[in-house]
Design a protein around this motif. Structure first.
Motif: not given
Length: 508
Positions: A193, A215-218, A289, A322-324
């Motif tokens: 991201s 993305q892991r984090t926004p 997000t 947004t996830d892992h």
């Protein structure tokens, strides 16, 4: 004071060895021609073309994430209509400068610097280079200027994602984009991201069936026009150099103001950025997000010129998840939430790996130099390390802003050394216990945190500091004396007395 009545028994092959023919190296070469025209130099470039980052990166949409009125050089106006420029336009700018200023003849292409050892007896660097055919050569230089960038050209950061060997499609890292890849009509997932992912997603969406940014984090996004209306208007009515100078000042001031506002009043900047996102996305805006768990400018803001990423989302050509990652399998990516992203192409825009000094093996009189044991001096030199400077650009502004002031400083230092008859200039630190340490790179970005262990030490106060304030640095480097009581100027130990009345001329 000078060092009169002595001469060198031999002279180095060149006065200054510049490592890298990217923005930093070309900027130093141009400054030398303007400020030290009597000194010889060579640029050592490991690649067959100049441009550094802008030649290496070939991924779709590659562009600057800073405006070219500050990423461009102080001495060479940016003439294109677009202020946020693509890679080819930046390469055109650099090639024009190199040809118009006759710098190209000084570039040694496909010449990798393997090691550089400082020899105190001669007060010069012995540089070992390796050509494309593996042949090694030796060059001596009075001064070593490292314009080799800040990341590893050979090995990007690529986390070991389980199952990637099972994927039936194509996996690409942006740092090594293949020329023949065809993603037309295919489903693409871009992992990451940061600035690279934000650039690639809308560019690939033009041909791909669909592009998902995973993305892991926004991330915090800054939307701005690719064209600078004020700059383009000024160019119509004012001389080119004056228009450029005004635009450059405007943009430096704006960069500085936004960064300091983000640090001092983060909520106001959050509210502003969020409002712009809501305007760009309308009903597609999702707080989960687009709300990072950190304040703006705790990581670098991601620039979105003309809101192109959000236009692709509005058109249904792109989305953000947004996830892992649980693992990669033959058909795509299994997420830890239980969801899947089936795809044909995976782009691992997972970041860079930092590298110091271009991974050159540095030494002093045969002993290894470990950069993480040295302290920054005025943001470009290092404690107790003679005749060496390195460019590490700003994290909160354009890289070239630092490259310009570093090159100016080193050229003035070279001229001062000539005036006093010195062969070496060393920032001498006798007692580091008196210094209060500070982090050299004050951002929480993953690539920064991963690379802190190899970074030189940073003090709270100048001069033993890599600062992140261009306006302060520019004034400080200009006004703080070169002979500041810290910089030690000396003659080479191998210098021999000159005969009475003898004039020794240096052969160029």
């Amino acid at each position: 004071m000078g060092f009169e009545g002595t001469r060198r028994s031999e002279e180095p092959d060149i006065d200054v060895a510049i490592i890298g023919a990217g923005l930093s190296g070309i900027g130093m070469a141009a400054h030398m021609q303007m400020l030290c025209p009597d000194r010889s130099y060579a640029l050592f470039e490991r690649r067959p073309q100049l441009g550094g980052t802008w030649d290496l990166f070939r991924y779709p949409g590659v562009r600057s994430d800073s405006d070219m009125h500050t990423l461009g050089f102080i001495f060479e106006p940016w003439k294109h209509e677009k202020s946020i420029a693509d890679g080819p336009a930046i390469l055109e700018y650099l090639n024009r400068i190199v040809d118009e200023r006759r710098i190209r003849q000084h570039i040694r292409f496909e010449t990798k610097v393997v090691s550089a050892n400082w020899e105190s007896a001669h007060a010069w660097w012995v540089i070992t280079t390796e050509a494309a055919d593996g042949q090694r050569s030796r060059t001596t230089a009075r001064f070593l200027y490292l314009g080799s960038g800040y990341y590893d050209y050979d090995t990007p950061y690529d986390p070991a994602i389980p199952g990637r060997e099972d994927f039936a499609g194509t996996i690409i890292h942006p740092q090594f984009w293949p020329e023949d890849v065809d993603y037309t009509g295919k489903r693409v997932v871009v992992i990451g991201s940061g600035a690279t992912a934000v650039t690639i997603v809308p560019a690939m969406a033009q041909k791909a069936a669909h592009v998902t940014m995973l993305q892991r984090t926004p991330t915090w996004y800054a939307i701005r026009p690719a064209r600078d209306a004020i700059a383009n208007t000024l160019r119509k009515f004012l001389p080119e150099k004056l228009a450029y100078r005004i635009t450059r000042f405007k943009n430096v001031f704006m960069q500085d103001m936004v960064f300091k506002r983000a640090r001092n009043e983060p909520q106001k900047v959050k509210d502003f950025l969020t409002k712009k996102l809501q305007e760009a996305l309308g009903p597609k805006y999702d707080p989960a997000t687009f709300t990072p768990p950190y304040n703006p400018w705790e990581q670098r803001l991601c620039l979105v010129p003309d809101g192109d990423l959000f236009k692709a989302m509005q058109a249904g050509k792109a989305d953000i998840v947004t996830d892992h990652i649980e693992r990669i399998d033959a058909a795509g990516i299994q997420l830890k939430s239980g969801k899947r992203l089936d795809c044909d192409v995976i782009v691992t825009a997972t970041g860079l790996a930092l590298a110091m000094a271009g991974k050159i093996a540095l030494g002093m009189d045969g002993q290894p130099v470990r950069m993480n044991e040295r302290w920054y001096y005025k943001g470009c030199m290092y404690s107790n390390l003679p005749n060496l400077a390195q460019v590490f650009g700003y994290l909160n502004a354009s890289w070239t802003l630092r490259a310009d002031i570093d090159a100016d400083f080193v050229c003035r230092l070279l001229n001062h050394m000539k005036t006093v008859g010195a062969d070496s200039a060393t920032p001498v630190l006798t007692d580091e216990s008196a210094l209060e340490a500070d982090t050299p790179l004050d951002l929480s970005s993953g690539y920064i945190q991963r690379g802190l262990a190899i970074q030189p030490k940073n003090a709270k106060e100048m001069p033993w500091r890599l600062n992140q304030d261009y306006l302060f640095d520019r004034k400080y480097l200009k006004e703080n004396p070169l002979d500041d009581g810290i910089m030690r100027f000396a003659k080479a130990a191998g210098a021999v007395p000159a005969k009475s009345g003898e004039v020794v001329e240096r052969a160029e």
